[in-house]
Scaffold this motif. Structure first.
Motif, PDB file in Angstrom:
ATOM      1  N   LEU A  80      72.036  41.565  29.572  1.00 26.98           N
ATOM      2  CA  LEU A  80      71.126  42.615  30.034  1.00 26.98           C
ATOM      3  C   LEU A  80      69.770  42.536  29.358  1.00 26.98           C
ATOM      4  N   THR A  81      69.736  42.407  28.050  1.00 30.39           N
ATOM      5  CA  THR A  81      68.444  42.393  27.357  1.00 30.39           C
ATOM      6  C   THR A  81      67.620  41.180  27.761  1.00 30.39           C
ATOM      7  N   ASN A  82      68.297  40.056  27.993  1.00 29.69           N
ATOM      8  CA  ASN A  82      67.564  38.865  28.429  1.00 29.69           C
ATOM      9  C   ASN A  82      66.941  39.072  29.801  1.00 29.69           C
ATOM     10  N   TYR A  83      67.689  39.726  30.682  1.00 22.58           N
ATOM     11  CA  TYR A  83      67.161  39.988  32.013  1.00 22.58           C
ATOM     12  C   TYR A  83      65.984  40.946  31.966  1.00 22.58           C
ATOM     13  N   LEU A  84      66.041  41.971  31.115  1.00 24.19           N
ATOM     14  CA  LEU A  84      64.984  42.982  31.047  1.00 24.19           C
ATOM     15  C   LEU A  84      63.724  42.468  30.357  1.00 24.19           C
ATOM     16  N   THR A  85      63.870  41.470  29.496  1.00 23.79           N
ATOM     17  CA  THR A  85      62.715  41.013  28.711  1.00 23.79           C
ATOM     18  C   THR A  85      62.173  39.653  29.157  1.00 23.79           C
ATOM     19  N   THR A  86      62.861  39.002  30.107  1.00 20.37           N
ATOM     20  CA  THR A  86      62.406  37.676  30.567  1.00 20.37           C
ATOM     21  C   THR A  86      62.403  37.656  32.092  1.00 20.37           C
ATOM     22  N   ASP A  87      62.190  36.494  32.610  1.00 19.11           N
ATOM     23  CA  ASP A  87      62.139  36.345  34.056  1.00 19.11           C
ATOM     24  C   ASP A  87      63.427  35.763  34.618  1.00 19.11           C
ATOM     25  N   LEU A  88      64.500  35.940  33.923  1.00 17.95           N
ATOM     26  CA  LEU A  88      65.782  35.453  34.413  1.00 17.95           C
ATOM     27  C   LEU A  88      66.142  36.152  35.711  1.00 17.95           C
ATOM     28  N   MET A  89      66.860  35.374  36.540  1.00 17.66           N
ATOM     29  CA  MET A  89      67.351  35.931  37.778  1.00 17.66           C
ATOM     30  C   MET A  89      68.634  36.740  37.503  1.00 17.66           C
ATOM     31  N   LEU A  90      68.944  37.671  38.418  1.00 18.74           N
ATOM     32  CA  LEU A  90      70.135  38.519  38.244  1.00 18.74           C
ATOM     33  C   LEU A  90      71.414  37.675  38.208  1.00 18.74           C
ATOM     34  N   GLU A  91      71.392  36.564  39.026  1.00 17.38           N
ATOM     35  CA  GLU A  91      72.578  35.732  39.059  1.00 17.38           C
ATOM     36  C   GLU A  91      72.806  35.005  37.745  1.00 17.38           C
ATOM     37  N   ASP A  92      71.770  34.907  36.919  1.00 17.20           N
ATOM     38  CA  ASP A  92      71.909  34.226  35.645  1.00 17.20           C
ATOM     39  C   ASP A  92      72.638  35.061  34.593  1.00 17.20           C
ATOM     40  N   VAL A  93      72.704  36.374  34.779  1.00 13.16           N
ATOM     41  CA  VAL A  93      73.278  37.233  33.741  1.00 13.16           C
ATOM     42  C   VAL A  93      74.550  37.942  34.201  1.00 13.16           C
ATOM     43  N   ILE A  94      74.958  37.783  35.458  1.00  9.59           N
ATOM     44  CA  ILE A  94      76.184  38.411  35.952  1.00  9.59           C
ATOM     45  C   ILE A  94      77.268  37.353  36.020  1.00  9.59           C
ATOM     46  N   LEU A  95      78.404  37.607  35.396  1.00 10.78           N
ATOM     47  CA  LEU A  95      79.497  36.660  35.312  1.00 10.78           C
ATOM     48  C   LEU A  95      80.706  37.234  36.031  1.00 10.78           C
ATOM     49  N   GLN A  96      81.483  36.347  36.632  1.00 10.94           N
ATOM     50  CA  GLN A  96      82.725  36.783  37.263  1.00 10.94           C
ATOM     51  C   GLN A  96      83.856  36.695  36.250  1.00 10.94           C
ATOM     52  N   THR A  97      84.653  37.717  36.220  1.00  8.17           N
ATOM     53  CA  THR A  97      85.795  37.775  35.302  1.00  8.17           C
ATOM     54  C   THR A  97      86.996  37.119  35.971  1.00  8.17           C
ATOM     55  N   PRO A  98      88.064  36.893  35.215  1.00  9.44           N
ATOM     56  CA  PRO A  98      89.278  36.335  35.824  1.00  9.44           C
ATOM     57  C   PRO A  98      89.900  37.254  36.859  1.00  9.44           C
TER      58      PRO A  98
END
Length: 711
Positions: free
Chosen positions: A545-563
């Protein structure tokens, strides 16, 4: 908020079932019970063993018995006084001297010995008797026996001395009173002698016939004589008046019947009537007037008539004479009676002082005689032996210790410990203002309870799908669906008042159950102080979350699928220095709006709302806020502040999750939670491939080119 919630009566807030309180606080009760019981046991163990020896004495109340003349109150006071006499310093000093206790016990003075003896000696009354038990307690049974025997003897001797002194004092008082009374009698006698000389009437000691009584007797006799004379005079007057009123024939008949002495008329009248009947009889037989017999009888009848007239005249003269004589006697007797009355009045006046002096003298003399008799009786009683105190039982050497009473002390310790433990339990329950029931939440926070989570519930995705604990979260999922007013409100932040209330575990399990139900669910770890969600899935927390809010990362870069199918996770990322500033940003608002469009349900974890401002910022960004409350932890006022903190920033509280409830001890939750174990699923979890919270046209997951990373 309801107006009556803050002002709810405090008594109603603690109206809990007594048995429930005991079950909830049984640990405190047991601990208190054991502490008091062990304390009593230790004290009993270290207390010195004491032996008792008892002497029994009988109290003989002089002159009267306790059961007859003394009332109950007087009897109690009397024996209470005797108890004080037995334990008095004067009595105990005699005991100390007789046994030489000062040297034996190595004490500094007699007062110290008396103080020790006071603590040893106990007295009590045998019910329904005049017997006093004198009991002595000591660690040495021989000493207890010796002291008990000496106390009884000292008490007996003291009472004997007091009784003798009392009798002597009474005799001295009687002697003085007798001498004083003698002087009074002599003075009264002198006054009487003076009055006797003045009146000239002698006083005979012991005589019952006073001059006044003799004069009174003579006056009464004179009055009686006057009465008799008047009676006789009136009778003679009546006779004379009657003789004057009647004719000759009636006079003869009346005179013959008069009850007077030597009444010759009675005899002549009888003979006259007989002769007259003979004459009438001869006439009836046919004899003529000239017949010799008739003539003789007529001459005789005429002579008898002359004699009768003469006798009547004589009787009248005799009655008149007697009348005159009695009248003269009456005058003399009346004069005599009047003189007697005058003399009696004069005598009564003269005898007033005489009688008063006589009465005073005789009263004083009688009192003197009574005092002499009392003095003689007291003297006899003093010479006869008296025993106000009788020793009925001598003390014996005790064979078994009587103190401490082990059984009694342990029983009392157990009872007191139990009572004290229960009292502490109820006191703690009274002062405990934490949330204890569903009613507490609904009454104070005015929001519904969405679910009751049992104690010690683990992470569901690490357990079997058959776990009955999942049913509590299914209830939570269902209540969320029906309590949100707008179906578009699918972003929910989970907050709590303090740390350690199970907020993160509740979020993970709710997300897991929602994913099982077919919801595409996203978990966002927005607790930038102490993030924990990544630990449940063993995921790296370096990018999020903090990386997404402070950089230009895409949403898909910070959302992970769980088992878990349909369950996605956004870690917290690197912890920033200003967590509240990052969360309170435009990019954070855009993030929330974006994920709401992509997922059926967005669950955001936050730090405790009362500790930092992060949770308040998140509550203002999302649609709904769910409060997790640990059972019996935070005070109700703090929970009210949690709700106010959410509402102050414009957030909407959907409800409360009551977490970590011990349903085994809290009966009120057993009905609420036990039924889902019966209905727990026995097959694979349900799937809802066609059911969506949001519009069915919306994609359940991001559609960017790097879908492989997202899913």
């Amino acid at each position: 908020m309801s107006q009556n919630s803050p002002q709810t009566n405090e008594a109603s807030l603690h109206a809990v079932d007594y048995w429930q309180v005991l079950r909830n606080r049984y640990g405190i009760i047991l601990l208190t019970f054991l502490l008091v019981f062990l304390t009593a046991a230790v004290i009993t163990r270290v207390m010195p063993r004491k032996y008792s020896s008892t002497a029994v004495v009988q109290v003989n109340n002089p002159g009267q018995g306790f059961g007859s003349n003394l009332g109950i109150l007087e009897s109690r006071q009397y024996f209470a006084t005797q108890f004080e006499v037995i334990s008095a310093a004067k009595t105990l000093k005699v005991v100390a001297e007789a046994l030489d206790l000062k040297n034996k016990w190595a004490l500094r003075d007699e007062d110290a010995v008396v103080g020790v003896l006071k603590g040893m000696v106990e007295t009590k009354l045998r019910p329904g008797t005049d017997l006093i038990e004198i009991t002595v307690l000591h660690i040495d049974p021989e000493v207890a026996k010796e002291v008990a025997a000496e106390v009884a003897i000292a008490y007996q001797n003291r009472r004997n001395q007091e009784e003798a002194a009392r009798a002597e004092n009474q005799l001295d008082a009687l002697d003085a009173e007798i001498e004083d009374q003698k002087d009074k009698v002599e003075a009264k006698r002198k006054v009487l002698d003076t009055i006797v000389r003045i009146t000239g009437r002698p006083y005979f000691e012991g005589s019952q016939n006073s001059p006044e009584s003799m004069e009174s007797l003579l006056a009464k006799m004179a009055d009686r004589d006057v009465f008799d004379l008047k009676k006789n005079r009136d009778q003679y007057r009546i006779y004379l008046e009657k003789l004057e009123e009647l004719d000759k024939e009636q006079v003869l008949r009346y005179a013959a019947e008069l009850p007077v002495d030597n009444n010759s008329v009675r005899t002549l009248h009888t003979e006259y009537l007989a002769t007259k009947r003979e004459l009438e009889a001869n006439k009836a037989s046919g004899l003529g007037a000239r017949h010799p017999t008739m003539m003789v009888q007529q001459e005789r009848l005429a002579g008898l008539r002359e004699d009768l007239d003469s006798a009547v005249a004589t009787l009248r003269e005799s009655l008149a004479t007697n009348y005159e004589m009695i009248s003269e006697q009456l005058l003399v007797m009346e004069d005599t009676s009047q003189k007697q009355q005058d003399e009696l009045v004069e005598l009564a006046t003269e005898m007033h002082d005489y009688k008063e002096a006589t009465r005073d003298y005789e009263s004083a003399l009688a009192l003197l005689q009574e005092l002499k008799l009392t003095h003689s009786a007291e003297r006899v009683g003093l010479r006869s032996p008296k025993e106000p105190i009788t020793i009925q039982e001598d003390p014996k050497v005790g064979t078994k210790p009587v103190s401490p009473k082990v059984t009694l002390n342990l029983v009392l310790g157990a009872v007191i410990g139990l009572i004290f433990g229960i009292a502490i339990a109820f006191f703690l329950e009274y002062v405990d203002t934490s949330v204890k029931s569903l009613e507490d939440v609904e009454r104070f926070l005015q929001v519904p309870v969405l679910a009751v989570i049992p104690k010690d519930v683990g992470v569901l995705h690490k357990q079997s799908g058959m776990s009955p604990d999942a049913e509590a979260y299914r209830i939570l999922r269902t209540n969320i669906e029906f309590n949100r007013k707008n179906p578009e409100d699918n972003s929910i932040t989970v907050v709590s008042g303090g740390a350690g209330e199970g907020k993160s575990t509740t979020l993970v399990n709710l997300a897991y159950v929602c994913a099982q139900g077919g919801y595409t669910t996203l978990m966002i770890d927005a607790d930038l102080r102490r993030p924990r969600l990544h630990t449940f899935f063993d995921i790296n927390n370096s990018v999020g979350l903090t990386n997404y809010l402070t950089t230009d990362l895409m949403l898909e870069d910070v959302i992970l699928q769980t088992p878990v199918d349909n369950l996605y996770f956004m870690p917290s990322g690197v912890l920033p220095a200003d967590a509240a500033g990052i969360l309170n940003s435009r990019r954070m608002s855009e993030l929330v709006q974006d994920v709401k469009q992509r997922f059926d349900l967005v669950l955001i974890d936050s730090p405790p709302i009362l500790g930092v401002s992060d949770a308040s910022v998140l509550a203002s960004e999302v649609d709904l806020t769910m409060i997790v409350v640990q059972h019996r932890k935070l005070p109700r006022n703090m929970l009210l502040r949690v709700k106010q903190a959410v509402e102050n920033v414009g957030g909407q509280v959907i409800g409360v999750v009551l977490n970590n409830v011990d349903i085994r001890s809290d009966n009120q939750y057993q009905y609420y939670t036990s039924y889902y174990t019966y209905y727990a699923p026995s097959a694979e979890p349900e799937t809802r491939s066609n059911r969506k919270v949001v519009d069915a046209k919306k994609s359940p997951a991001p559609t960017q080119s790097n879908d492989s990373d997202l899913y």
